[in-house]
Design a protein around this motif. Structure first.
Motif, short mmCIF file in Angstrom:
data_model
loop_
_atom_site.label_atom_id
_atom_site.label_comp_id
_atom_site.label_asym_id
_atom_site.label_seq_id
_atom_site.Cartn_x
_atom_site.Cartn_y
_atom_site.Cartn_z
N VAL A 137 17.33 -32.00 34.52
CA VAL A 137 15.88 -31.85 34.51
C VAL A 137 15.57 -30.37 34.30
N LEU A 138 14.97 -30.08 33.16
CA LEU A 138 14.75 -28.69 32.74
C LEU A 138 13.29 -28.46 32.40
N GLU A 139 12.95 -27.21 32.30
CA GLU A 139 11.64 -26.83 31.79
C GLU A 139 11.54 -27.25 30.32
N ASP A 140 10.44 -27.87 29.94
CA ASP A 140 10.21 -28.18 28.53
C ASP A 140 9.61 -26.92 27.89
N VAL A 141 10.40 -26.25 27.08
CA VAL A 141 9.98 -24.92 26.62
C VAL A 141 8.85 -24.97 25.60
N VAL A 142 8.56 -26.12 25.03
CA VAL A 142 7.41 -26.18 24.11
C VAL A 142 6.20 -26.89 24.74
N SER A 143 6.33 -27.20 26.02
CA SER A 143 5.21 -27.85 26.71
C SER A 143 3.99 -26.92 26.67
N GLY A 144 2.86 -27.50 26.41
CA GLY A 144 1.63 -26.70 26.39
C GLY A 144 1.30 -26.14 25.01
N LEU A 145 2.24 -26.24 24.09
CA LEU A 145 1.95 -25.77 22.73
C LEU A 145 1.57 -26.97 21.89
N SER A 146 0.38 -26.93 21.29
CA SER A 146 -0.06 -28.10 20.53
C SER A 146 0.66 -28.20 19.19
N PRO A 148 3.78 -26.32 17.98
CA PRO A 148 4.84 -25.32 18.07
C PRO A 148 5.65 -25.17 16.78
N SER A 149 5.85 -23.93 16.39
CA SER A 149 6.86 -23.63 15.37
C SER A 149 8.12 -23.25 16.14
N VAL A 150 9.24 -23.85 15.76
CA VAL A 150 10.46 -23.72 16.55
C VAL A 150 11.64 -23.43 15.63
N MET A 151 12.46 -22.46 16.00
CA MET A 151 13.70 -22.24 15.27
C MET A 151 14.86 -22.15 16.26
N ASP A 152 15.90 -22.92 15.98
CA ASP A 152 17.09 -22.95 16.82
C ASP A 152 18.19 -22.20 16.09
N VAL A 153 18.65 -21.09 16.67
CA VAL A 153 19.67 -20.25 16.02
C VAL A 153 20.92 -20.22 16.89
N MET A 278 13.55 -19.83 19.25
CA MET A 278 12.36 -18.98 19.09
C MET A 278 11.17 -19.91 18.89
N VAL A 279 10.14 -19.71 19.68
CA VAL A 279 9.02 -20.65 19.71
C VAL A 279 7.69 -19.89 19.72
N TYR A 280 6.74 -20.37 18.94
CA TYR A 280 5.36 -19.87 19.09
C TYR A 280 4.40 -20.92 18.55
N ASP A 281 3.12 -20.73 18.83
CA ASP A 281 2.11 -21.70 18.41
C ASP A 281 1.35 -21.12 17.23
N LYS A 282 1.67 -21.61 16.04
CA LYS A 282 1.07 -21.03 14.84
C LYS A 282 -0.43 -21.31 14.78
N LYS A 283 -0.82 -22.43 15.33
CA LYS A 283 -2.26 -22.74 15.28
C LYS A 283 -3.06 -21.71 16.05
N LYS A 284 -2.50 -21.26 17.16
CA LYS A 284 -3.18 -20.21 17.92
C LYS A 284 -3.24 -18.91 17.12
N GLU A 285 -2.14 -18.61 16.44
CA GLU A 285 -2.12 -17.40 15.61
C GLU A 285 -3.21 -17.49 14.54
N LEU A 286 -3.35 -18.65 13.92
CA LEU A 286 -4.36 -18.82 12.87
C LEU A 286 -5.76 -18.61 13.41
N LYS A 287 -5.93 -18.92 14.69
CA LYS A 287 -7.25 -18.72 15.32
C LYS A 287 -7.42 -17.30 15.85
N GLY A 288 -6.36 -16.51 15.74
CA GLY A 288 -6.43 -15.14 16.25
C GLY A 288 -6.15 -15.03 17.73
N VAL A 295 11.38 -16.51 23.55
CA VAL A 295 12.80 -16.74 23.27
C VAL A 295 13.39 -17.47 24.47
N LYS A 296 14.15 -18.52 24.20
CA LYS A 296 14.87 -19.20 25.28
C LYS A 296 16.30 -19.47 24.82
#
Lengths: 398, 398
Positions: A137-146, A148-153, A278-288, A295-296
């Motif tokens: 049982v872990l933290e969902d790292v993209v929870s709360g992001l409507s 999410p842009s995600v890259m697994d490296v 690497m995770v971020y919410d692009k929709k939020k970026e588009l809204k400024g 990073v996780k």
């Protein structure tokens, strides 16, 4: 392989750790031996709400998914991610790692935030309906992001380790040489980019992104932080969000540098075959708005003990990734090569967009790859040929 | 393998470089093809004195030495080191690297000082008397030191590279796994420590030092900067010179960190199978004088082009070495394990000391290894056994 020593630890002292990390390791072992041991709930302090709705996550870009006899992960609506334990040493090692890491007082808080919070384990009905199965049982790292842009490296030019079986070493050795890992010190294991409300998410096939050349990886890392469409071959990535997502005092580069400083010093764990997410919410970026780029580190099924030696394989790969991202921040306009993401086996691409453009894209991808077949194979085999060929290799014509 | 691009460069523009670096590369190739091309002096601006006395160097601790059909290096009394070009691609690559590096304006001066000065090439009578042979003319990095302590550390957990032949890759792959390289990210390739006027130099067999465990390497790195005898098993290394040789603003650690910062950024060269040479004059240290501890990179016969990617394999290994040295500076008293430097094949040790103690040491070494045979083999095979065994394993009884 030898089990790492942290698997042999006695049950943790409940007085020395936070309650949610209470998790006796010998119990994990019995859980894995499903044939002979009764399954029961772990004596964890984690008590999930009574009526949780479990579902298959939308945003997993790499790692084990449901199928071939093992269940896939689940999420709930309270921000938790349930990862089924793998049914061999890997499951035991990953559970033991999370338990050890969670209670290790030598890990500073500034570093702990880069790892998913661990809440213990839980028996759940498996996602494939095969019955009760133990889950981390872990933290969902993209929870709360409507959106999410995600890259697994996957970090490291080498995904195997000395203690592994010869068979495992040989398999990894071949894969590291075939994929980007050996050349770049890392490989992109999976990727999804939010495109737009209409087009949805762009999710290139995992097999393709694992084999990218340096130039192609550079382009993908630019696409990851661009406002324009990643699937339009006539658009160079504009890197609009590079400074806000990669840059700044709390951006992805700063986080990777923080991690690097720890890995240059820590000799507790070797995180073989582990990934940086690497995770971020692009929709939020588009809204400024702030996109809370983060990073996780994930995937610890092959962790071994450091034994007084730094994880030099991880450090080298991390430095390489840092250099790629750093270059984008300092010279976002350099290198206009477009990534191909071609598949020499089936010349196909997995597009998880909306409804309309699916079939158009598919037809064009097939046509394009048929025309470019020889050129593309040549590019793969002789990376040096990049220099002698026109760089504007279109990937998709919409 | 593909020759790196820097081998294909046109002759360097004499106006853009310093005269001593003038060295047309296509000439190197003809030099190597000794069977068909006439041998002649290079058109280098380097003009050695007319009456040089060439001799075999005393202080070479690793690398190709005379024997098996190839000549060894030579030195003269003007501070130059003559390295015979290897008679295959390796010689051409190393000559081309030195030429490229010497004239590369992207290499900052603060970094250039870590590489031996390159004076061109010269035909010389080979050290084995086999006739005229082309030699690289380099700075002799131990020139001027009356009693140099020298350690050659081959950097990287991987000494092979993707472009190499499959046969070469497999041989390196096996050797990296058998030696310290894979575990530590580097291996000590050779070593000599000044002991005293009477005892001369201690020079453990190269085969032994390549296989040391982490604990053994830690001890050897301590012995390297200790005033007491490295061959007395009852003495823990006192690390008397750690702060002056490893530490300080111009010590070895500072130099390695300077190198690291460059390697995290430079994408010109991948220095596969290259060594860091650490050198200082222990006799000066004993007198309380500055020993001019220095770091030099050597051995460039397997250099490839970076192609926009950092040398992550080198960075990882360098970070690991830095951590070992840094630990000695911060906690010199930790870890009292004594290094064994045993040879499981012939239970012998090469001691380059004075006259008296030679035979005594040899007898004791043989006796000691006979007694300890099983224990030592066990230690080699199962490094983890260190933890369960007494650590005070004597290496020599004098």
């Amino acid at each position: 392989m030898h089990a790492p020593d942290f698997l042999e630890h006695k049950p943790l002292d409940p007085d020395s750790i936070q309650p949610q990390f209470l998790f006796p390791l010998n119990w994990t072992r019995s859980l894995l031996d499903r044939g002979t041991h009764p399954l029961h709930s772990p004596p964890s302090a984690f008590q999930p709400p009574l009526c949780l709705l479990f579902e298959v996550p939308d945003h997993q870009v790499a790692g084990h998914q449901a199928g071939h006899g093992h269940p896939g992960p689940l999420i709930d609506d309270s921000g938790r991610f349930y990862k089924p334990l793998q049914d061999d040493d890997r499951g035991a090692i990953e559970a033991a790692f999370y338990s050890s890491f969670s209670s290790n007082t030598r890990v500073p808080d500034r570093i702990r935030r880069f790892f998913p919070v661990f809440y213990g384990t839980k028996l759940l009905e498996a996602s494939d309906g095969s019955g009760q199965w133990p889950h981390l049982v872990l933290e969902d790292v993209v929870s709360g992001l409507s959106h999410p842009s995600v890259m697994d490296v996957k970090i490291g030019s080498r995904t195997w380790y000395p203690e592994a079986s010869e068979d495992y070493i040989q398999r990894c050795f071949m894969k590291d040489r075939k994929t980007s890992s050996l050349c770049l010190g890392f490989r992109i294991s999976g990727l999804q980019l939010y495109v737009s409300e209409e087009s949805g998410l762009w999710k290139p096939e995992r097999k393709l992104v694992q084999h990218l050349s340096a130039d192609e990886v550079r382009v993908v890392l630019k696409k990851f932080v661009s406002s324009n469409s990643p699937i339009d071959p006539n658009l160079n990535p504009d890197c609009s969000f590079a400074s806000s997502v990669y840059g700044g005092s709390s951006g992805i580069l700063a986080q990777l540098l923080e991690l690097k400083s720890w890995f240059e010093d820590q000799t507790i764990y070797h995180l073989n075959s582990c990934s940086v997410l690497m995770v971020y919410d692009k929709k939020k970026e588009l809204k400024g708005e702030s996109s809370d780029a983060k990073v996780k580190l994930i995937d610890f099924a092959h962790v071994t003990e450091g034994n007084g030696i730094i994880d030099h394989n991880f450090v080298g790969g991390l430095c390489s990734l840092i250099k790629f991202i750093s270059d984008i921040l300092t010279s976002p306009d350099e290198c206009t090569t477009k990534a191909c993401l071609q598949n020499s086996d089936n010349n196909n691409e997995e597009i998880l967009t909306g409804q309309k453009i699916h079939s158009i894209i598919a037809v064009h991808v097939i046509m394009l790859f048929q025309v470019m077949g020889r050129k593309i194979i040549c590019l793969k085999r002789k990376e040096r040929a990049w220099k002698e060929m026109p760089m504007a290799t279109p990937e998709l014509v919409t």
